[in-house]
Design a protein around this motif. Structure first.
Motif, mmCIF file in Angstrom:
data_model
loop_
_atom_site.group_PDB
_atom_site.id
_atom_site.type_symbol
_atom_site.label_atom_id
_atom_site.label_comp_id
_atom_site.label_asym_id
_atom_site.label_seq_id
_atom_site.Cartn_x
_atom_site.Cartn_y
_atom_site.Cartn_z
ATOM 1 N N ILE A 1 177.827 53.648 -39.365
ATOM 2 C CA ILE A 1 177.222 52.608 -38.533
ATOM 3 C C ILE A 1 175.739 52.924 -38.364
ATOM 4 C CG2 ILE A 1 177.216 51.520 -36.251
ATOM 5 C CD1 ILE A 1 180.160 52.363 -35.981
ATOM 6 N N PRO A 2 174.846 52.030 -38.750
ATOM 7 C CA PRO A 2 173.413 52.293 -38.552
ATOM 8 C C PRO A 2 173.085 52.468 -37.078
ATOM 9 C CG PRO A 2 173.799 49.990 -39.169
ATOM 10 C CD PRO A 2 175.097 50.708 -39.352
ATOM 11 N N THR B 1 170.276 48.127 -34.579
ATOM 12 C CA THR B 1 170.890 46.850 -34.943
ATOM 13 C C THR B 1 170.136 45.692 -34.309
ATOM 14 O OG1 THR B 1 172.978 45.610 -34.929
ATOM 15 C CG2 THR B 1 172.469 46.869 -32.963
ATOM 16 N N ILE C 1 181.112 45.794 -37.149
ATOM 17 C CA ILE C 1 180.138 46.826 -36.790
ATOM 18 C C ILE C 1 180.161 47.966 -37.802
ATOM 19 C CG2 ILE C 1 179.670 48.624 -35.074
ATOM 20 C CD1 ILE C 1 180.492 46.541 -32.926
ATOM 21 N N GLY D 1 176.807 47.199 -38.780
ATOM 22 C CA GLY D 1 176.158 47.589 -37.537
ATOM 23 C C GLY D 1 176.317 46.551 -36.444
ATOM 24 N N GLY E 1 178.441 56.219 -34.780
ATOM 25 C CA GLY E 1 178.108 55.377 -33.649
ATOM 26 C C GLY E 1 178.409 56.068 -32.332
ATOM 27 N N SER F 1 176.393 50.687 -32.616
ATOM 28 C CA SER F 1 175.183 51.389 -33.042
ATOM 29 C C SER F 1 174.669 52.308 -31.929
ATOM 30 C CB SER F 1 174.104 50.379 -33.440
ATOM 31 O OG SER F 1 174.496 49.680 -34.617
#
Length: 335
Positions: A198-199, A202, A253, A257, A293, A320
């Motif tokens: 997960i980046p 976002t 997500i 993200g 995350g 995120s």
């Protein structure tokens, strides 16, 4: 090439070797896999076999049950009792612990939401199953709620099945997150989404905006800033999403993200929140953290919450990392 992909079963065997186990983990996971494939089949048949509408009954939460809620629950209970690996199970649909007969040697506990987002069934929107596996503590009666009341950090595995345009199974054993897609012709799950992450940042959030009048000040502040867009304090535009199926929200997500919120508000705080800690929040928090995350109640790391009941509800904020930490900071500032 598709035929060169690793199957979920082979992946689990490799995980078993890494964990230094005896094969029981692979066996119990295969029971979950079979249950998910059976539920997927029933979901896909839908109205053709009368699986839509309501069942005319309510679960322990006081919610109307769909025919598929009942069927999915029965499938999970039956299929996961066959292997003899579980000492007991707990389901969102059942009030008390479900004892597994004839498995005195079972060393694991299974918690599950057999069909998350079932209100979406009739409109053909993605639904799913969520599961969490715990070890049975020594000296504790497996048929008691006490055996299950372990904080989320104690989970040894968590995952979900997503029944959408394709059926996927996403899981973690505490070493990253991997996604597998069901090939219906072969009847097996294949690894299609290795090392899902997960980046940290976002531009997307998911929240039930119809509850805005009940939100606490930190949540209002965060959403107002997102909606202010480029001209606001965040200096960028955000998009809002809302599916009302936690499995679908978390999967989005994991793929691209975002942040998902079902926070405490002036109405649901009377029950502790909206979502169930043991069947929804903890397994999803484990997955999200393993993907890089964060997951929080707004005031506490989700996986550190000490459960007090099988059907305990909690506020949920996950996704995120930088967004979750910002929302937590707003809660601290508000006191």
């Amino acid at each position: 090439m598709p035929y060169k992909r690793i199957t979920l079963t082979h992946f689990l065997i490799q995980e078993q070797r890494r964990l230094g186990g005896t094969g029981a983990f692979t066996s119990l996971m295969n029971d979950i896999i079979t249950a998910c494939k059976m539920v997927s089949h029933e979901v896909n048949r839908g109205a053709l076999v009368g699986n839509h509408g309501v069942a005319g009954s309510v679960n322990v939460q006081g919610e109307d049950q769909k025919p598929l809620d009942v069927l999915a629950n029965d499938i999970f209970l039956h299929m996961n009792a066959l292997g003899g690996n579980y000492a007991a199970m707990a389901s969102e649909e059942l009030e008390d612990v479900h004892a597994v007969k004839g498995t005195a040697d079972g060393k694991y506990l299974l918690l599950f939401d057999p069909l998350d987002g079932s209100s979406n069934i009739d409109v053909n929107i993605s639904v799913g199953s969520i599961f969490s596996i715990l070890k049975l503590p020594e000296g504790v009666d497996p048929h008691s709620a006490e055996a299950f009341l372990q904080p989320g950090v104690k989970q040894i595995c968590a995952g979900y099945a997503l029944y959408g345009s394709s059926t996927m199974l996403v899981l973690t054993t505490g070493k990253g997150v991997n996604g597998f897609t069901l090939d219906r012709d072969v009847g097996m799950f294949f690894l299609t989404h290795p090392d899902m992450t997960i980046p940290a940042d976002t531009k997307e959030f998911a929240i039930n905006a119809s509850r805005a009048r009940f939100w606490e000040q930190p949540v209002k502040r965060y959403i107002d800033e997102c909606q202010a867009g480029k001209e606001g304090p965040r200096g960028k535009d955000f998009n809002m999403r809302w599916v009302a199926s936690m499995v679908a929200e978390v999967h989005r997500i994991l793929v691209r993200g975002g942040v998902f919120m079902y926070p405490a508000d002036s109405e649901n705080i009377k029950k502790g929140g909206k979502l169930r800690l043991m069947y929804e929040a903890n397994p999803m928090a484990f997955i999200v953290e393993q993907a890089g995350g964060a997951a929080s109640t707004g005031r506490q790391r989700m996986l550190d919450v000490q459960p007090t009941g099988l059907h305990q509800r909690v506020p949920v904020i996950l996704g995120s990392k930088n967004e979750v930490e910002r929302i937590e900071a707003y809660h601290r500032e508000a006191g």
